[in-house]
Design a protein around this motif. Structure first.
Motif, PDB file in Angstrom:
ATOM      1  N   GLN A 149       0.241  -0.811  -0.018  1.00 13.96           N
ATOM      2  CA  GLN A 149      -0.289   0.192  -0.068  1.00 13.96           C
ATOM      3  C   GLN A 149       1.058   1.249   0.448  1.00 13.96           C
ATOM      4  O   GLN A 149       0.644   2.442  -0.570  1.00 13.96           O
ATOM      5  N   GLY A 182      -5.905   4.774   3.860  1.00 19.60           N
ATOM      6  CA  GLY A 182      -4.610   5.173   5.452  1.00 19.60           C
ATOM      7  C   GLY A 182      -5.717   4.741   6.630  1.00 19.60           C
ATOM      8  O   GLY A 182      -4.811   4.278   7.127  1.00 19.60           O
ATOM      9  N   GLU A 232       2.591   1.486  -3.462  1.00 23.53           N
ATOM     10  CA  GLU A 232       0.901   2.623  -4.339  1.00 23.53           C
ATOM     11  C   GLU A 232       0.756   3.969  -3.989  1.00 23.53           C
ATOM     12  O   GLU A 232       0.589   4.722  -4.737  1.00 23.53           O
ATOM     13  N   TYR A 233       1.562   3.966  -2.805  1.00 22.98           N
ATOM     14  CA  TYR A 233       0.793   5.890  -2.603  1.00 22.98           C
ATOM     15  C   TYR A 233       2.697   5.959  -3.428  1.00 22.98           C
ATOM     16  O   TYR A 233       1.928   7.765  -3.495  1.00 22.98           O
ATOM     17  N   TYR A 234       2.889   6.273  -3.073  1.00 25.02           N
ATOM     18  CA  TYR A 234       4.879   6.575  -3.204  1.00 25.02           C
ATOM     19  C   TYR A 234       4.354   6.917  -4.944  1.00 25.02           C
ATOM     20  O   TYR A 234       4.595   7.917  -5.765  1.00 25.02           O
ATOM     21  N   THR A 247      -2.316  14.243  -3.869  1.00 23.00           N
ATOM     22  CA  THR A 247      -1.363  14.366  -2.416  1.00 23.00           C
ATOM     23  C   THR A 247      -3.216  14.294  -1.866  1.00 23.00           C
ATOM     24  O   THR A 247      -4.504  14.638  -2.368  1.00 23.00           O
ATOM     25  N   TYR A 292      -7.175   8.618   0.160  1.00 24.05           N
ATOM     26  CA  TYR A 292      -5.799   8.265   1.286  1.00 24.05           C
ATOM     27  C   TYR A 292      -6.712   8.358   2.273  1.00 24.05           C
ATOM     28  O   TYR A 292      -6.035   7.909   4.005  1.00 24.05           O
TER      29      TYR A 292
END
Length: 218
Positions: free
Chosen positions: A129, A158, A132-134, A143, A154
């Motif tokens: 996960q 998150g 994937e965020y990166y 963002t 997110y």
């Protein structure tokens, strides 16, 4: 305090236990409150999605290209971790904490080995996960503050990730007790079983999130 051996634990008179009653009820009540929290996140997701599409059209949602194969693989790993966790529960109920055979002899594994495997699989999910965020940030500029979609994505994934990390910490705690305790008690077995309730819960929530976030807008 010296670690206990698998054979010593298995012969302890108090090693066997059934599923907890009062403790399980309390855990279910707490998980119900967590379910309400995630229900609010789902409501937020669908509300903002509906408003965004209504104002800007179908092309405005989703606001990023998600890596479905990566997430599908991560989801498979997380679902399978529920299987390994439940096998560990069966071993805990039988009082079998450590393996009594070779490490490759899976049939002779105990709670400890199955929970370690679950811990590894859960850690892989969190790392996947994070990867994937990166990719979303560096390749697509998505963002938390870039768009309504980014905020919703997110927030929902998150918060779930935080819950998964909480479950991993619980596994570490349970595993630490198996090495530190002189004997396997009913209380320790109860703790192991309660952790499994939580882990199954976060798995089920993720299946819902995966369907809503990754599959709904295909």
């Amino acid at each position: 305090m010296s670690p206990v051996t698998a054979s010593a634990i298995e012969t302890t008179p108090h090693a066997r236990t059934n599923r907890p009653n009062v403790t399980s009820v309390g855990t279910i009540v707490w998980l119900s409150s967590e379910l309400m929290f995630f229900a609010a996140l789902f409501a937020m997701l669908f509300t903002i999605r509906s408003v965004t599409i209504g104002q800007h059209g179908e092309d405005a949602w989703p606001g990023a290209h998600l890596d479905l194969p990566l997430s599908a693989f991560n989801t498979t790993i997380l679902v399978l971790s529920s299987v390994t966790c439940q096998i560990g529960v069966f071993k805990a109920e039988a009082g079998k904490v450590g393996r009594d055979g070779g490490i490759l002899n899976v049939a002779r594994w105990g709670l400890r080995e199955w929970y370690i495997l679950t811990l590894i699989m859960g850690t892989y999910f969190v790392c996947g996960q994070g990867f994937e965020y990166y990719k979303l940030v560096t390749e697509q500029g998505l963002t938390f503050s870039s768009s309504a979609y980014g905020s919703v994505f997110y927030l929902t994934t998150g918060f779930h990730g935080i819950h998964v990390i909480g479950g991993l910490v619980a596994f570490v705690f349970i595993l630490g007790r198996t090495y530190a305790a002189k004997r396997w008690t009913h209380e320790q077995a109860t703790s192991a079983i309660v952790v499994s309730y939580y882990w199954h819960f976060v798995d089920i929530v993720w299946i819902g999130l995966f369907a809503a976030v990754y599959l709904l807008d295909l």
